[in-house]
Design an enzyme around this catalytic site. Sequence first.
Site, PDB file in Angstrom:
ATOM      1  N   SER A  67      -2.199  10.123  -8.784  1.00 14.08           N
ATOM      2  CA  SER A  67      -2.493   9.595  -7.455  1.00 14.08           C
ATOM      3  C   SER A  67      -1.790   8.261  -7.263  1.00 14.08           C
ATOM      4  O   SER A  67      -1.595   7.507  -8.214  1.00 14.08           O
ATOM      5  CB  SER A  67      -4.017   9.418  -7.293  1.00 14.08           C
ATOM      6  OG  SER A  67      -4.338   9.035  -5.982  1.00 14.08           O
ATOM      7  N   ASP A  68      -1.407   8.000  -6.021  1.00 11.77           N
ATOM      8  CA  ASP A  68      -0.798   6.716  -5.687  1.00 11.77           C
ATOM      9  C   ASP A  68      -1.197   6.365  -4.261  1.00 11.77           C
ATOM     10  O   ASP A  68      -1.390   7.252  -3.429  1.00 11.77           O
ATOM     11  CB  ASP A  68       0.725   6.784  -5.800  1.00 11.77           C
ATOM     12  CG  ASP A  68       1.356   5.408  -5.708  1.00 11.77           C
ATOM     13  OD1 ASP A  68       1.285   4.662  -6.704  1.00 11.77           O
ATOM     14  OD2 ASP A  68       1.892   5.073  -4.641  1.00 11.77           O
ATOM     15  N   GLN A  69      -1.325   5.075  -4.000  1.00 14.99           N
ATOM     16  CA  GLN A  69      -1.795   4.650  -2.682  1.00 14.99           C
ATOM     17  C   GLN A  69      -1.036   3.429  -2.181  1.00 14.99           C
ATOM     18  O   GLN A  69      -0.740   2.511  -2.931  1.00 14.99           O
ATOM     19  CB  GLN A  69      -3.286   4.320  -2.740  1.00 14.99           C
ATOM     20  CG  GLN A  69      -3.888   3.967  -1.388  1.00 14.99           C
ATOM     21  CD  GLN A  69      -5.351   3.577  -1.504  1.00 14.99           C
ATOM     22  OE1 GLN A  69      -5.676   2.537  -2.054  1.00 14.99           O
ATOM     23  NE2 GLN A  69      -6.229   4.422  -0.984  1.00 14.99           N
TER      24      GLN A  69
END
Length: 198
Positions: A67-69
């Site tokens: 995941s990346d944000q």
Amino acid sequence: MKIILASTSVYRAALLHKLSVPFTCQAPHVDESAVDGESIHQQVKRLAELKAQAVALSLTEGYVIGSDQLASYGNLILGKPGNYQNAFSQLSQLSGQSIVFYTGLCLINAANGQQQSMVECFEVEFKQLSNKQIQRYLELEQPFDCAGSFKCEGLGIALFKRLNGRDPNTLVGLPLIALTELFANWQIDLFDYMQNNT
């Protein structure tokens, strides 16, 4: 079933614990630099995939979650403030404004290399904030390692006028509704693996 979270983020780990499925964490060790001409949507998707792929390469089985944000205000990408001064400036700029969080999510079956990925968006509208309110919030919570200078899972909720999105977990960094959907696409029902943590 073996689940590996390709992250050392305590925030993402805390979110995944909500599903009561056993998992381990492993650092992905990837270059998170932006690519020229890449949109914020493309960047978070690519980085989520890179993180999951980096960990999956070291495994022969299991399901790896990457995941990346990133958050954006207009055309500006909001980073982690790092210190009080930057956080105060960031929250002052965001007072009364709306920002959008883009969270990339990737799930890889390490046994066969199958991969699914997507991007979930979530919008936050800030209240009009006084300097005193911003100062007090930063003193209490010190959200200097969080994009946007707030922790919505804590006192940061008091900064907001409205939240717009299907899954508030997305705002913290791991969209759990989307994650359960990715598992379901492979006929995996996480209810079969949930444990009583009480």
